[in-house]
Design a protein around this motif. Structure first.
Motif, PDB file in Angstrom:
ATOM      1  N   ARG A   4       2.198  -7.841  -4.228  1.00 46.23           N
ATOM      2  CA  ARG A   4       1.403  -6.078  -4.362  1.00 46.23           C
ATOM      3  C   ARG A   4       0.938  -5.417  -5.424  1.00 46.23           C
ATOM      4  O   ARG A   4       1.883  -5.218  -6.267  1.00 46.23           O
ATOM      5  CB  ARG A   4       1.850  -4.814  -2.944  1.00 46.23           C
ATOM      6  CG  ARG A   4       1.703  -5.991  -1.885  1.00 46.23           C
ATOM      7  CD  ARG A   4       0.167  -6.071  -1.434  1.00 46.23           C
ATOM      8  NE  ARG A   4      -0.753  -5.415  -0.909  1.00 46.23           N
ATOM      9  CZ  ARG A   4      -1.865  -5.562  -0.769  1.00 46.23           C
ATOM     10  NH1 ARG A   4      -2.617  -7.325  -0.709  1.00 46.23           N
ATOM     11  NH2 ARG A   4      -2.375  -4.294  -0.380  1.00 46.23           N
TER      12      ARG A   4
ATOM     13  N   LEU B 146       0.729   0.567  -3.864  1.00 43.16           N
ATOM     14  CA  LEU B 146       0.874   1.035  -2.020  1.00 43.16           C
ATOM     15  C   LEU B 146       0.290   1.645  -1.561  1.00 43.16           C
ATOM     16  O   LEU B 146      -0.494   2.166  -1.400  1.00 43.16           O
ATOM     17  CB  LEU B 146       2.253   2.418  -3.170  1.00 43.16           C
ATOM     18  CG  LEU B 146       3.351   1.843  -3.714  1.00 43.16           C
ATOM     19  CD1 LEU B 146       4.019   3.309  -3.770  1.00 43.16           C
ATOM     20  CD2 LEU B 146       4.540   0.769  -2.801  1.00 43.16           C
ATOM     21  N   THR B 147       0.087   0.747  -0.127  1.00 42.66           N
ATOM     22  CA  THR B 147      -0.415   0.538   0.844  1.00 42.66           C
ATOM     23  C   THR B 147      -0.337   1.330   1.804  1.00 42.66           C
ATOM     24  O   THR B 147      -0.962   2.395   2.462  1.00 42.66           O
ATOM     25  CB  THR B 147      -1.121  -0.480   1.208  1.00 42.66           C
ATOM     26  OG1 THR B 147       0.500  -0.765   1.609  1.00 42.66           O
ATOM     27  CG2 THR B 147      -1.672  -2.251   0.451  1.00 42.66           C
ATOM     28  N   GLU B 148       0.791   2.071   1.833  1.00 44.34           N
ATOM     29  CA  GLU B 148       1.391   2.800   3.368  1.00 44.34           C
ATOM     30  C   GLU B 148       1.270   4.261   2.496  1.00 44.34           C
ATOM     31  O   GLU B 148       1.474   4.153   1.757  1.00 44.34           O
ATOM     32  CB  GLU B 148       3.382   2.765   3.234  1.00 44.34           C
ATOM     33  CG  GLU B 148       3.839   1.276   3.684  1.00 44.34           C
ATOM     34  CD  GLU B 148       4.521   0.949   4.733  1.00 44.34           C
ATOM     35  OE1 GLU B 148       5.495   2.078   4.384  1.00 44.34           O
ATOM     36  OE2 GLU B 148       4.928  -0.010   4.696  1.00 44.34           O
ATOM     37  N   GLY B 149       0.368   5.413   3.300  1.00 42.26           N
ATOM     38  CA  GLY B 149       0.333   6.558   3.445  1.00 42.26           C
ATOM     39  C   GLY B 149      -0.816   6.464   2.095  1.00 42.26           C
ATOM     40  O   GLY B 149      -1.151   7.469   1.445  1.00 42.26           O
TER      41      GLY B 149
ATOM     42  N   GLU C 282      -5.084   6.312   0.840  1.00 38.23           N
ATOM     43  CA  GLU C 282      -5.969   6.117   0.827  1.00 38.23           C
ATOM     44  C   GLU C 282      -6.292   4.807   1.044  1.00 38.23           C
ATOM     45  O   GLU C 282      -6.790   4.674  -0.082  1.00 38.23           O
ATOM     46  CB  GLU C 282      -6.955   7.145   1.441  1.00 38.23           C
ATOM     47  CG  GLU C 282      -8.299   7.137   1.909  1.00 38.23           C
ATOM     48  CD  GLU C 282      -8.936   8.509   1.361  1.00 38.23           C
ATOM     49  OE1 GLU C 282     -10.516   8.872   2.494  1.00 38.23           O
ATOM     50  OE2 GLU C 282      -8.380   9.412   1.104  1.00 38.23           O
TER      51      GLU C 282
ATOM     52  N   ASN D 258      -6.320  -9.583  -0.180  1.00 40.30           N
ATOM     53  CA  ASN D 258      -5.233  -9.447   1.143  1.00 40.30           C
ATOM     54  C   ASN D 258      -5.439 -11.058   0.997  1.00 40.30           C
ATOM     55  O   ASN D 258      -4.367 -11.591   1.426  1.00 40.30           O
ATOM     56  CB  ASN D 258      -6.169  -9.146   1.665  1.00 40.30           C
ATOM     57  CG  ASN D 258      -5.391  -7.240   2.211  1.00 40.30           C
ATOM     58  OD1 ASN D 258      -4.579  -6.940   1.550  1.00 40.30           O
ATOM     59  ND2 ASN D 258      -6.724  -6.083   1.999  1.00 40.30           N
TER      60      ASN D 258
ATOM     61  N   ASP E 159      -8.412  -4.190  -0.423  1.00 38.15           N
ATOM     62  CA  ASP E 159      -8.448  -2.731  -0.018  1.00 38.15           C
ATOM     63  C   ASP E 159      -8.765  -2.418  -1.161  1.00 38.15           C
ATOM     64  O   ASP E 159      -8.788  -2.303  -2.482  1.00 38.15           O
ATOM     65  CB  ASP E 159      -6.950  -2.969   0.131  1.00 38.15           C
ATOM     66  CG  ASP E 159      -6.232  -3.233   2.072  1.00 38.15           C
ATOM     67  OD1 ASP E 159      -7.012  -3.320   2.358  1.00 38.15           O
ATOM     68  OD2 ASP E 159      -5.477  -3.262   1.567  1.00 38.15           O
TER      69      ASP E 159
ATOM     70  N   THR F 264       6.527  14.856   3.619  1.00 35.32           N
ATOM     71  CA  THR F 264       6.817  14.138   1.557  1.00 35.32           C
ATOM     72  C   THR F 264       7.688  15.424   1.211  1.00 35.32           C
ATOM     73  O   THR F 264       8.969  15.022   0.597  1.00 35.32           O
ATOM     74  CB  THR F 264       5.732  14.131   0.647  1.00 35.32           C
ATOM     75  OG1 THR F 264       5.038  14.388  -0.128  1.00 35.32           O
ATOM     76  CG2 THR F 264       4.576  12.254   1.662  1.00 35.32           C
TER      77      THR F 264
ATOM     78  N   GLU G  18       7.674   5.940  -2.242  1.00 32.93           N
ATOM     79  CA  GLU G  18       7.273   4.963  -2.090  1.00 32.93           C
ATOM     80  C   GLU G  18       5.814   4.957  -0.607  1.00 32.93           C
ATOM     81  O   GLU G  18       5.696   3.901  -0.562  1.00 32.93           O
ATOM     82  CB  GLU G  18       8.758   4.361  -1.659  1.00 32.93           C
ATOM     83  CG  GLU G  18       9.649   3.984  -2.214  1.00 32.93           C
ATOM     84  CD  GLU G  18      10.479   3.105  -2.265  1.00 32.93           C
ATOM     85  OE1 GLU G  18      11.417   2.662  -3.192  1.00 32.93           O
ATOM     86  OE2 GLU G  18      10.820   2.884  -1.102  1.00 32.93           O
ATOM     87  N   THR G  19       6.250   6.122   0.121  1.00 38.70           N
ATOM     88  CA  THR G  19       5.794   5.743   0.792  1.00 38.70           C
ATOM     89  C   THR G  19       4.716   7.087   1.612  1.00 38.70           C
ATOM     90  O   THR G  19       4.997   8.783   2.323  1.00 38.70           O
ATOM     91  CB  THR G  19       5.811   5.786   2.836  1.00 38.70           C
ATOM     92  OG1 THR G  19       7.108   6.549   2.859  1.00 38.70           O
ATOM     93  CG2 THR G  19       6.255   3.996   2.498  1.00 38.70           C
TER      94      THR G  19
ATOM     95  N   GLU H 240       2.540  10.442   1.918  1.00 43.83           N
ATOM     96  CA  GLU H 240       1.178  10.364   3.155  1.00 43.83           C
ATOM     97  C   GLU H 240       0.418  11.888   2.738  1.00 43.83           C
ATOM     98  O   GLU H 240       0.863  12.839   1.935  1.00 43.83           O
ATOM     99  CB  GLU H 240       1.967  11.319   4.102  1.00 43.83           C
ATOM    100  CG  GLU H 240       3.037  10.413   4.937  1.00 43.83           C
ATOM    101  CD  GLU H 240       3.250  11.452   6.037  1.00 43.83           C
ATOM    102  OE1 GLU H 240       3.316  12.181   6.148  1.00 43.83           O
ATOM    103  OE2 GLU H 240       4.391  10.747   6.839  1.00 43.83           O
TER     104      GLU H 240
END
Length: 735
Positions: free
Chosen positions: A315, A318-321, A323, A347, A385, A567, A577-578, A580
């Motif tokens: 990866r 970071l995909t979490e959080g 857009e 992906n 993505d 956050t 790391e995640t 929002e």
């Protein structure tokens, strides 16, 4: 009936003039289609046809301009932006691009202009050309200068470029002589009193057609002497190759980047064909070790196998959080390469065969495997993505001490050889001295190459000697090069100030070839599209692409929204790391204004959306009132416009203003309903106006205007003497 017949003849002759003008302009566009990378030339031909059609139909300037602007915006959106034309969110990106390119124009940094902006400039040029054609043909009735310029343009291209202009010269001569003959005829009609114009027209046109036909036949049939001088194109090409151009490497993807520099020879061999939702760069591999002459890759990393059913194991962000938007692409490989090209955010990879894959964890190069051996995969599709990188999250990192990056990672991606000259490190400090965050430093270095005399060049590119450093030579001596020079220099400058970064190579999106049956856009990737760029690491986000090379754009999307208060931990890596992302529902002004034009447009657009959402009813009422007020003002213009005209010309003092005042009077009389007939002279029209208003004022003004037209100047004090007469007539048009 006779008047209607005469009017039809005039309309037909005017239509023929516009048609000939369009065909002459077409001759200017034909070489552009053949000699440049300009695609879809029919779009520009359509714009020319639209412009001339609006002029022929005498559409007023405002609705005509609106129609042309809509045409331009529609096709700019169609070829460069995604989504529906009526989803106006794309206008934000468009305005940001225009604003940025205007800055490049003031800097005379022409290589950095985007394709969107270049297309707009081309449309504007055609707009001006269509107006000039209208002016020369209909107003001045003289076309010789444009006809002569067209011939020179075509013959020069025929001589010094591969463009074959034999047919173009014949077409231009026929069109040019035909138009000049018609214009001469109409000038005679205006200047002479001719009773039987139909008979005179036949006597004029028939010899003209015979002369043109005989000239063309003689040109084709007559014997021709051999050329005195040889074709200069092969001579110049051979001279260029003998003088060193032929010793350059051929452009395209290669595995050996240990010794960069020197010119290269273009190669338009097609290597891939793609179907995508939107344009983007195609990655092949990254490299992390700068040697002073080029790039190498770490050898300690292991390959990670995966199948078509597996998710790509590496990866980049970071995909979490974050857009992201999912997308798919289809790739057809023309050349037998064992590696896969893929977009950032990969992906999965799918193919109709049973191939599997493996990726080198260090350089992220993906190989296709036929069993235990590498093989060439002809067709495959990828899902990926498309991220929107949070600028707020990227700005959260200011120094290595604030991160929890491992020492191994930091050493690997800030590595520089000891031989890098000190002045390179000093320059990096100078560029970033006023910047606090890694993001601001990266943007400062990215912008540096567009404002300090650097030039994109594929031919006159230096090769570093034994004691030369590749980056040092480019930054301080040559300042000329292509993507490898720019991207390598940016990585070295960032690493000099402790920002982890790496060198990436692959391909640009390629050349757009049209829509696919699936609704996607198809591109053709050639060896000429081989490219290198930069990726910078941000603990809050991951690897983010940057494009320092002039004239290129990686189409990276940024999210300028503020990070959610939950956050509140953009200061620590654990919280980052995640991240929002907060939507722009409650925009607040940032502590420091960004220097990026796109950021300013983003905030402006968000504020507009918020205002519209909250006050749309009031705004709708205001718009309706404004439209109604404008409609009423237009209907009642004969009551207030004369007063406005008198007020405007009250402050005109020069005698030369008399001509403009007289023409304004003619327009106002036309609005009042006293229209001048097509065959009516100014003197006859003046008599009609004086008879209608029972005055002698119009005759006096017309007499002075005719003297001005024929003599080119007025007697001193003419405007002061005529002002009262002019105002009296203007005021008589008050309804």
């Amino acid at each position: 009936m006779m008047a209607d017949k005469k009017q039809d003849q005039q309309s037909l002759s005017t239509l023929l003039l516009y048609l000939f003008g369009f065909l002459l302009l077409w001759e200017w566009l034909r070489p552009v289609d053949e000699l440049t990378n300009t695609g879809n030339i029919y779009i520009f031909l359509g714009f020319l046809a639209l412009s001339l059609a609006l002029s022929f139909m005498k559409v007023r300037i405002l609705p005509a301009s609106l129609a042309k602007i809509i045409y331009i915006l529609y096709f700019i959106h169609h070829y460069y932006f995604e989504g529906s034309f009526f989803q106006f969110s794309w206008i934000l990106l468009f305005l940001a691009d225009v604003w940025e390119n205007i800055g490049y124009c003031f800097q005379m940094n022409w290589d950095s202009l985007s394709f969107e902006f270049r297309s707009i400039l081309f449309f504007v040029l055609l707009w001006l050309m269509s107006y000039l054609i209208h002016y020369w043909l209909i107003v001045r009735k003289q076309i010789f200068i444009f006809f002569f310029m067209t011939l020179v343009y075509i013959t020069v291209l025929d001589t010094f470029t591969p463009y074959e202009a034999d047919g173009a010269i014949v077409r231009t001569v026929v069109l040019g002589f035909g138009v000049m003959g018609m214009l001469t005829f109409y000038r005679l009609l205006e200047n002479e009193v001719i009773k039987n114009k139909g008979t005179f027209l036949r006597k004029w046109i028939l010899p003209l057609m015979v002369m043109i036909g005989a000239s063309v036949a003689l040109g084709f049939g007559a014997p021709k002497a051999d050329p005195i001088w040889p074709d200069p194109v092969p001579y110049l090409t051979s001279y260029s190759e003998d003088s060193g151009g032929g010793s350059g490497q051929r452009v395209g993807y290669g595995t050996d980047d240990s010794n960069l520099g020197g010119p290269f020879v273009g190669d338009d061999t097609v290597v891939y064909q793609t179907e995508v939702d939107q344009r983007h760069y195609w990655r092949v591999e990254t490299k992390d070790i700068y040697t002073g002459k080029g790039w190498d890759v770490s050898v300690a990393d292991e390959s990670i196998p995966f199948t078509q059913a597996d998710t790509y194991p590496v990866r980049s962000f970071l995909t979490e959080g974050m857009e992201v938007k999912g997308a798919t692409a289809n790739i057809s490989a023309i050349r037998n390469y064992p590696h896969i090209i893929y977009p950032l955010g990969l992906n999965t990879i799918a193919a109709k065969t049973s191939y599997s894959f493996e990726v080198d964890e260090g350089n992220e190069k993906v190989y296709s495997l036929d069993g235990d051996r590498t093989g060439s995969l002809k067709e495959y599709s990828v899902t990926y993505d498309i991220p929107r990188y949070s600028v707020t999250a990227m700005k959260a990192t200011k120094s290595l001490e604030e991160t929890e990056l491992s020492q191994e990672f930091v050493s690997r991606y800030t590595q520089l050889p000891e031989m890098v000259p000190q002045r390179v490190r000093d320059l990096a400090l100078e560029i970033t001295s006023s910047k606090e965050t890694w993001y601001d430093k990266a943007k400062a270095v990215e912008r540096y190459f567009g404002m300090n005399g650097f030039a994109y060049d594929q031919k006159n590119v230096a090769i570093p000697g034994e004691t030369d450093d590749y980056v040092d030579q480019f930054l301080f001596e040559s300042k000329r090069g292509y993507c490898d020079n720019y991207s390598t220099s940016m990585v070295v400058l960032l690493r000099s100030v402790g920002v982890p970064s790496r060198w990436v190579k692959g391909y640009t999106e390629g050349e757009y070839t049209g829509p696919a049956e699936s609704g996607k856009k198809t591109y053709e990737i050639t060896n000429n599209n081989a490219h290198s760029w930069v990726e910078v690491y941000f603990p809050e986000v991951g690897w983010v692409p940057f494009e320092p090379t002039q004239g290129f754009s990686s189409n990276v999307q940024y999210n300028f929204d503020e990070v959610s208060g939950e956050t509140d931990g953009v200061e620590t890596p654990e919280q980052a790391e995640t991240p929002e992302v907060e939507r722009p529902e409650d925009q607040q002004e940032e502590g420091k204004a960004s220097s990026q034009s796109s950021f300013s447009f983003e905030k402006m657009w968000n504020q507009v959306e918020l205002s519209v959402e909250k006050h749309w009813k009031k705004m709708l009422v205001i718009v309706c009132i404004m439209i109604l007020a404008g409609f009423i003002a237009y209907k009642l213009r004969l009551k207030w416009l004369p007063y406005l005209l008198v007020f405007v010309f009250k402050f005109r003092k020069k005698d030369e203003d008399f001509a403009e005042a007289y023409l304004t009077l003619l327009k106002q009389l036309d609005r009042y309903g006293l229209k001048r007939k097509d065959d009516q002279t100014l003197r006859d029209y003046a008599d009609y106006i004086d008879y209608f208003f029972s005055t002698r004022d119009m005759g006096v003004l017309t007499s002075k205007y005719e003297k001005y037209v024929y003599k080119g100047k007025l007697e001193e004090g003419s405007w002061d003497q005529s002002r009262e007469l002019w105002e009296n007539l203007i005021k008589r048009t008050i309804a």
